[in-house]
Design an enzyme around this catalytic site. Structure first.
Site, mmCIF file in Angstrom:
data_model
loop_
_atom_site.group_PDB
_atom_site.id
_atom_site.type_symbol
_atom_site.label_atom_id
_atom_site.label_comp_id
_atom_site.label_asym_id
_atom_site.label_seq_id
_atom_site.Cartn_x
_atom_site.Cartn_y
_atom_site.Cartn_z
ATOM 1 N N HIS A 98 -3.225 -3.751 5.775
ATOM 2 C CA HIS A 98 -4.542 -3.682 5.152
ATOM 3 C C HIS A 98 -4.694 -4.721 4.045
ATOM 4 C CE1 HIS A 98 -4.039 0.479 6.822
ATOM 5 N NE2 HIS A 98 -5.192 0.084 7.346
ATOM 6 N N SER A 136 -10.209 0.540 9.598
ATOM 7 C CA SER A 136 -9.792 0.804 8.223
ATOM 8 C C SER A 136 -10.090 -0.311 7.227
ATOM 9 C CB SER A 136 -8.299 1.147 8.181
ATOM 10 O OG SER A 136 -7.537 0.142 8.831
ATOM 11 N N ASP A 144 1.449 -2.530 2.684
ATOM 12 C CA ASP A 144 1.812 -2.017 4.008
ATOM 13 C C ASP A 144 1.819 -3.094 5.088
ATOM 14 O OD1 ASP A 144 -0.892 -2.489 4.316
ATOM 15 O OD2 ASP A 144 -1.424 -0.418 4.816
#
Length: 263
Positions: free
Chosen positions: A241, A40, A238
Site C-alpha cells: 500500500h 485498498s 507492508d
C-alpha cells in the site's frame, strides 16, 4: 422497500442523471460529484501500521467546508479522513487520494462549486468482482443515484484497482478486457457515455504479474479515460500500500488529469 418503490426511486435517479451533463457551466447549481472506486489504495491505507491508523492528516488532506462525502447512510457530511471508514469497514482505513484530489482541484480556481466525494472502494477486490450485476457494481450505482438526489452532476470516476489481479496469469491476461467492459458498462448505466474516468497504473502488486496489469492499464484506449502512473510512489511498511505521501501525490496527479478534461 417494495419493488414498486425501488423502481420509482430508480426512475427518478435515472431522470436526474439523464437530464444533466458534465458541463461546468452549471457547477453552481449543485455539487460536483466524484465517485471513488477500486480497492485498498483508493480506500486509503496511508499511515496504517500493524492494523492501526496513525491519525496523521497531512495539510493536503485537511477538511474543507467545500468538500463533502456521502456516508454509508447516503447522507452528505463534511469530508474527513478516512473517507472510506464506513464503506471498506472490514479493514482499517487511513489516508487515501480522495481529499488530496478534491483540495487540489479547488486550489486550481476552476469553476466547480462544492465537491461531493462518493467512496465506493473495497480492499482486496478483483476486477471480476466489479462486473455488471455484481454486488460492488450495484452498490456503486446505488450510491451514485443517492448522491444525485440533492442535486449536482457526476463529473468523473476515480479508479485505483488491480493489485489483486496480479496473483493469477489468467486474471492478468483478461484484465484489459474486463476493465474496458466495466468502464463501458458503468457509463452506460449512469447514462453518461462520455463521463471522464481517471485511473491509476499500479505501483505495487500482490503477485508476480504486475507488469502485465500495468501494461493493460496504460494501454486502455477508450475516449475520456486518462491514466496516471503511481510507479515510483513511496510504498508503506507492508510493501503493497502507498504511504501517506504516496496517496497524496496520486490524488494530486488525478486532480491534474481532471483539470485537463476541463481545458
Amino acid at each position: 422497500m417494495s419493488s414498486l418503490i425501488w423502481l420509482v426511486l430508480l426512475s427518478c435517479s435515472t431522470l436526474v442523471i439523464s437530464t444533466t451533463n458534465a458541463s461546468h457551466d452549471n457547477a453552481s447549481h449543485g455539487k460536483s460529484i466524484f465517485i471513488l472506486a477500486g480497492q485498498s489504495n483508493m480506500a486509503g491505507r496511508g499511515g496504517i501500521k500493524r492494523g492501526m491508523w496513525d491519525r496523521y492528516v497531512p495539510p493536503e488532506c485537511q477538511s474543507s467546508p467545500k468538500v463533502l462525502r456521502l456516508n454509508a447512510n447516503h447522507k452528505w457530511e463534511k469530508a474527513r479522513p478516512p473517507l472510506h471508514h464506513d464503506i471498506d469497514y472490514l479493514k482499517t482505513c487511513g489516508i487515501g487520494p480522495g481529499l488530496a484530489f478534491a483540495n487540489s482541484v479547488l486550489k486550481k480556481n476552476v469553476s466547480i462549486g462544492d465537491i461531493g466525494l462518493v467512496p465506493c472502494a473495497i480492499g482486496g477486490t478483483q476486477i471480476s468482482e466489479w462486473r455488471r450485476g455484481g454486488p460492488l457494481y450495484k452498490q456503486l450505482l446505488s450510491r451514485a443515484h443517492a448522491a444525485l438526489q440533492g442535486g449536482g452532476v457526476i463529473r468523473a470516476i476515480l479508479w485505483y484497482q488491480g493489485e489483486s489481479d496480479t496473483r493469477s496469469q489468467e486474471d492478468a491476461k483478461l484484465y484489459k478486457t474486463r476493465l474496458e467492459k466495466f468502464f463501458t458498462d458503468i457509463r452506460s448505466d449512469l447514462k453518461l457515455p462520455e463521463l471522464p474516468i481517471i485511473q491509476v497504473a499500479l505501483a505495487s502488486a500482490e503477485g508476480p504479474y504486475l507488469n502485465e496489469i500495468r501494461k493493460a492499464q496504460l494501454e486502455i484506449d477508450l475516449p475520456n479515460v486518462k491514466c496516471v502512473d503511481a510507479k515510483g510512489m513511496k510504498i508503506g511498511y507492508d510493501g503493497l500500500h502507498l504511504s501517506t505521501d504516496g496517496e497524496v501525490h496520486v490524488g494530486q496527479m488525478m486532480a491534474d488529469a481532471y483539470v485537463q478534461f476541463m481545458g
